[in-house]
Design a protein around this motif. Structure first.
Motif, PDB file in Angstrom:
ATOM      1  N   GLN A  73      28.476  45.651  52.406  1.00 17.19           N
ATOM      2  CA  GLN A  73      28.005  45.989  51.329  1.00 17.19           C
ATOM      3  C   GLN A  73      28.293  44.949  50.070  1.00 17.19           C
ATOM      4  N   ALA A  74      29.476  44.370  50.396  1.00 14.07           N
ATOM      5  CA  ALA A  74      30.317  43.368  49.408  1.00 14.07           C
ATOM      6  C   ALA A  74      29.985  42.180  49.598  1.00 14.07           C
ATOM      7  N   ARG A  75      29.563  41.225  48.700  1.00 14.10           N
ATOM      8  CA  ARG A  75      29.528  39.974  48.617  1.00 14.10           C
ATOM      9  C   ARG A  75      30.092  38.957  47.812  1.00 14.10           C
ATOM     10  N   GLY A  76      30.927  37.878  48.264  1.00 12.36           N
ATOM     11  CA  GLY A  76      31.789  36.923  47.328  1.00 12.36           C
ATOM     12  C   GLY A  76      33.068  37.681  47.007  1.00 12.36           C
ATOM     13  N   VAL A  77      33.677  38.093  48.095  1.00 11.27           N
ATOM     14  CA  VAL A  77      34.941  38.773  48.001  1.00 11.27           C
ATOM     15  C   VAL A  77      36.008  37.757  48.059  1.00 11.27           C
ATOM     16  N   HIS A  78      36.880  38.035  47.046  1.00 16.69           N
ATOM     17  CA  HIS A  78      38.121  37.226  46.896  1.00 16.69           C
ATOM     18  C   HIS A  78      39.451  38.143  46.813  1.00 16.69           C
ATOM     19  N   VAL A  79      40.579  38.002  47.495  1.00 19.44           N
ATOM     20  CA  VAL A  79      41.580  38.826  47.613  1.00 19.44           C
ATOM     21  C   VAL A  79      42.754  37.895  47.183  1.00 19.44           C
ATOM     22  N   ALA A  80      43.567  38.456  46.209  1.00 19.21           N
ATOM     23  CA  ALA A  80      44.748  37.974  46.008  1.00 19.21           C
ATOM     24  C   ALA A  80      45.964  38.658  46.162  1.00 19.21           C
ATOM     25  N   ILE A  81      46.959  38.565  46.943  1.00 19.77           N
ATOM     26  CA  ILE A  81      47.815  39.638  47.295  1.00 19.77           C
ATOM     27  C   ILE A  81      49.366  38.957  47.115  1.00 19.77           C
ATOM     28  N   ALA A  82      50.221  39.485  46.135  1.00 19.90           N
ATOM     29  CA  ALA A  82      51.461  38.757  45.909  1.00 19.90           C
ATOM     30  C   ALA A  82      52.589  40.102  46.375  1.00 19.90           C
ATOM     31  N   ALA A  83      53.488  39.544  47.435  1.00 21.03           N
ATOM     32  CA  ALA A  83      54.229  40.476  47.695  1.00 21.03           C
ATOM     33  C   ALA A  83      55.424  39.602  48.168  1.00 21.03           C
ATOM     34  N   ASP A  95      53.662  43.261  44.901  1.00 24.28           N
ATOM     35  CA  ASP A  95      53.853  42.971  43.366  1.00 24.28           C
ATOM     36  C   ASP A  95      52.598  43.013  42.581  1.00 24.28           C
ATOM     37  N   ARG A  96      51.481  42.549  43.367  1.00 24.67           N
ATOM     38  CA  ARG A  96      50.258  42.346  42.604  1.00 24.67           C
ATOM     39  C   ARG A  96      49.017  42.486  43.654  1.00 24.67           C
ATOM     40  N   VAL A  97      48.047  43.254  43.680  1.00 26.73           N
ATOM     41  CA  VAL A  97      46.888  43.146  44.408  1.00 26.73           C
ATOM     42  C   VAL A  97      45.555  42.901  43.445  1.00 26.73           C
ATOM     43  N   THR A  98      45.059  41.946  43.535  1.00 28.23           N
ATOM     44  CA  THR A  98      43.860  41.953  42.653  1.00 28.23           C
ATOM     45  C   THR A  98      42.669  41.454  43.676  1.00 28.23           C
ATOM     46  N   ILE A  99      41.673  41.976  43.634  1.00 27.63           N
ATOM     47  CA  ILE A  99      40.131  41.835  44.461  1.00 27.63           C
ATOM     48  C   ILE A  99      38.939  41.638  43.649  1.00 27.63           C
ATOM     49  N   THR A 100      38.317  40.675  43.661  1.00 29.81           N
ATOM     50  CA  THR A 100      37.238  40.246  42.928  1.00 29.81           C
ATOM     51  C   THR A 100      36.139  40.470  43.993  1.00 29.81           C
ATOM     52  N   VAL A 101      35.147  40.937  43.394  1.00 27.51           N
ATOM     53  CA  VAL A 101      33.945  40.771  44.192  1.00 27.51           C
ATOM     54  C   VAL A 101      32.539  40.433  43.340  1.00 27.51           C
ATOM     55  N   ASP A 102      31.898  39.649  43.796  1.00 33.05           N
ATOM     56  CA  ASP A 102      30.729  39.133  42.927  1.00 33.05           C
ATOM     57  C   ASP A 102      29.641  40.325  43.036  1.00 33.05           C
ATOM     58  N   SER A 103      29.239  40.937  43.951  1.00 29.71           N
ATOM     59  CA  SER A 103      28.302  41.789  44.232  1.00 29.71           C
ATOM     60  C   SER A 103      28.588  42.901  45.204  1.00 29.71           C
ATOM     61  N   ARG A 130      37.686  44.120  40.560  1.00 29.49           N
ATOM     62  CA  ARG A 130      36.836  43.657  39.727  1.00 29.49           C
ATOM     63  C   ARG A 130      35.406  43.260  40.266  1.00 29.49           C
ATOM     64  N   ILE A 131      34.346  43.943  39.580  1.00 26.49           N
ATOM     65  CA  ILE A 131      33.106  43.677  40.501  1.00 26.49           C
ATOM     66  C   ILE A 131      32.173  42.999  39.376  1.00 26.49           C
ATOM     67  N   GLY A 132      31.756  41.918  39.668  1.00 26.63           N
ATOM     68  CA  GLY A 132      30.935  41.316  38.602  1.00 26.63           C
ATOM     69  C   GLY A 132      29.344  42.119  38.528  1.00 26.63           C
ATOM     70  N   HIS A 140      22.610  50.192  37.567  1.00 33.20           N
ATOM     71  CA  HIS A 140      23.043  48.933  37.602  1.00 33.20           C
ATOM     72  C   HIS A 140      24.427  48.702  36.557  1.00 33.20           C
ATOM     73  N   LEU A 141      25.422  48.384  37.032  1.00 29.49           N
ATOM     74  CA  LEU A 141      26.547  48.270  36.413  1.00 29.49           C
ATOM     75  C   LEU A 141      27.093  46.621  36.459  1.00 29.49           C
ATOM     76  N   ARG A 142      27.610  46.242  35.177  1.00 32.92           N
ATOM     77  CA  ARG A 142      27.960  44.706  35.376  1.00 32.92           C
ATOM     78  C   ARG A 142      29.448  44.854  34.768  1.00 32.92           C
ATOM     79  N   GLY A 143      30.239  43.854  35.073  1.00 25.62           N
ATOM     80  CA  GLY A 143      31.675  43.754  34.590  1.00 25.62           C
ATOM     81  C   GLY A 143      32.690  44.882  34.940  1.00 25.62           C
TER      82      GLY A 143
END
Length: 258
Positions: A73-83, A95-103, A130-132, A140-143
């Protein structure tokens, strides 16, 4: 008459074991001492190699786990993991996990629902999602920004006021003002038994759901119209504030055990 002493035949043939000389005894501990640093160097090198391998592989495995939890169901997934060191990921720490999903389009219930996705995001106790563009339960939710700390979830998102109005009965307007108890006030006119009456209500969290509850109507406090519910996600509180073209909704909740 005494018999002469005769030596045993095998005694002459079997040699006596050679005893180590004093010099050899002194040399043995010296050889051990000389080989000990080499063993430590080899062991240290192997440990460093394992740590480097873990640093390269464990974040990739954690990223794969995140993508599996989000599902198709997720599109445009970007995962940044710092450990650092990465082995802490074995104990769900980072240390940090940031997940960005376009849709993201979660399912209404079961596997792939909003609560199921959040429950599956457990590579670390704390993470940011973070979901665009999010469409869930007809809204319908944005940001959308979600912060997850263990089972606790806090989120806020932009909502088009017209979309939110479409979820409510015809004639009801949204007043995006948070009441002191965390409700979102609603106001409008409804047709009741053929008559137009002024109606007030609130969008609030009730037993893990987000519901619309009438105010000022007979037995209105006993009526609740569900707007959002999820078996794996309980909503504890909601709030709102105005934005340029709608409202910013905020919510706090927790992931339920399966």
């Amino acid at each position: 008459m005494a018999r002469p002493n005769r030596a045993r035949p095998d005694a002459a043939k079997s040699p006596m074991p050679a005893l180590p000389s004093a010099g050899a005894e002194r040399a043995f501990p010296h050889r051990v001492r000389r080989s000990a640093p080499g063993v430590l160097i080899v062991a240290g090198g192997a440990l460093v190699a394992l740590l480097l391998l873990a640093q390269a592989l464990l974040p990739r495995l954690a990223e794969h786990e995140v993508r599996a939890a989000l599902g198709p169901q997720a599109r445009g997934v970007h995962v940044a993991i710092a450990a650092t060191p990465a082995v802490k990921l074995l104990w769900h720490r980072a240390d940090r996990v940031t997940i960005t999903v376009d849709s993201l389009r979660p399912r209404a219930s079961g596997g792939g629902s909003t609560g199921q996705i959040l429950a599956g995001l457990n590579v670390a106790r704390k993470l940011d999602l973070r979901i665009g563009d999010l469409q869930a339960h007809g809204v319908h939710l944005r940001g959308v920004d979600v912060h997850k700390d263990g089972p606790t979830v806090a989120a806020h998102a932009d909502v088009d006021l017209r979309v939110l109005q479409g979820l409510l009965p015809h004639g009801v307007r949204v007043k995006p003002l948070s009441a002191p108890n965390g409700e979102i006030r609603l106001d409008g006119r409804l047709t009741v038994l053929g008559s137009r009456v002024h109606a007030r209500g609130a969008l609030l969290a009730d037993r893990g759901r987000i519901v619309v509850r009438p105010r000022g109507l007979p037995f209105g406090s006993l009526v609740s119209v569900p707007v959002f519910s999820d078996d794996r996600l309980a909503v504890d509180a909601v709030g709102a504030r105005r934005s340029d073209d709608g409202v910013v909704l905020s919510a706090r909740g927790h992931v339920r055990d399966a």
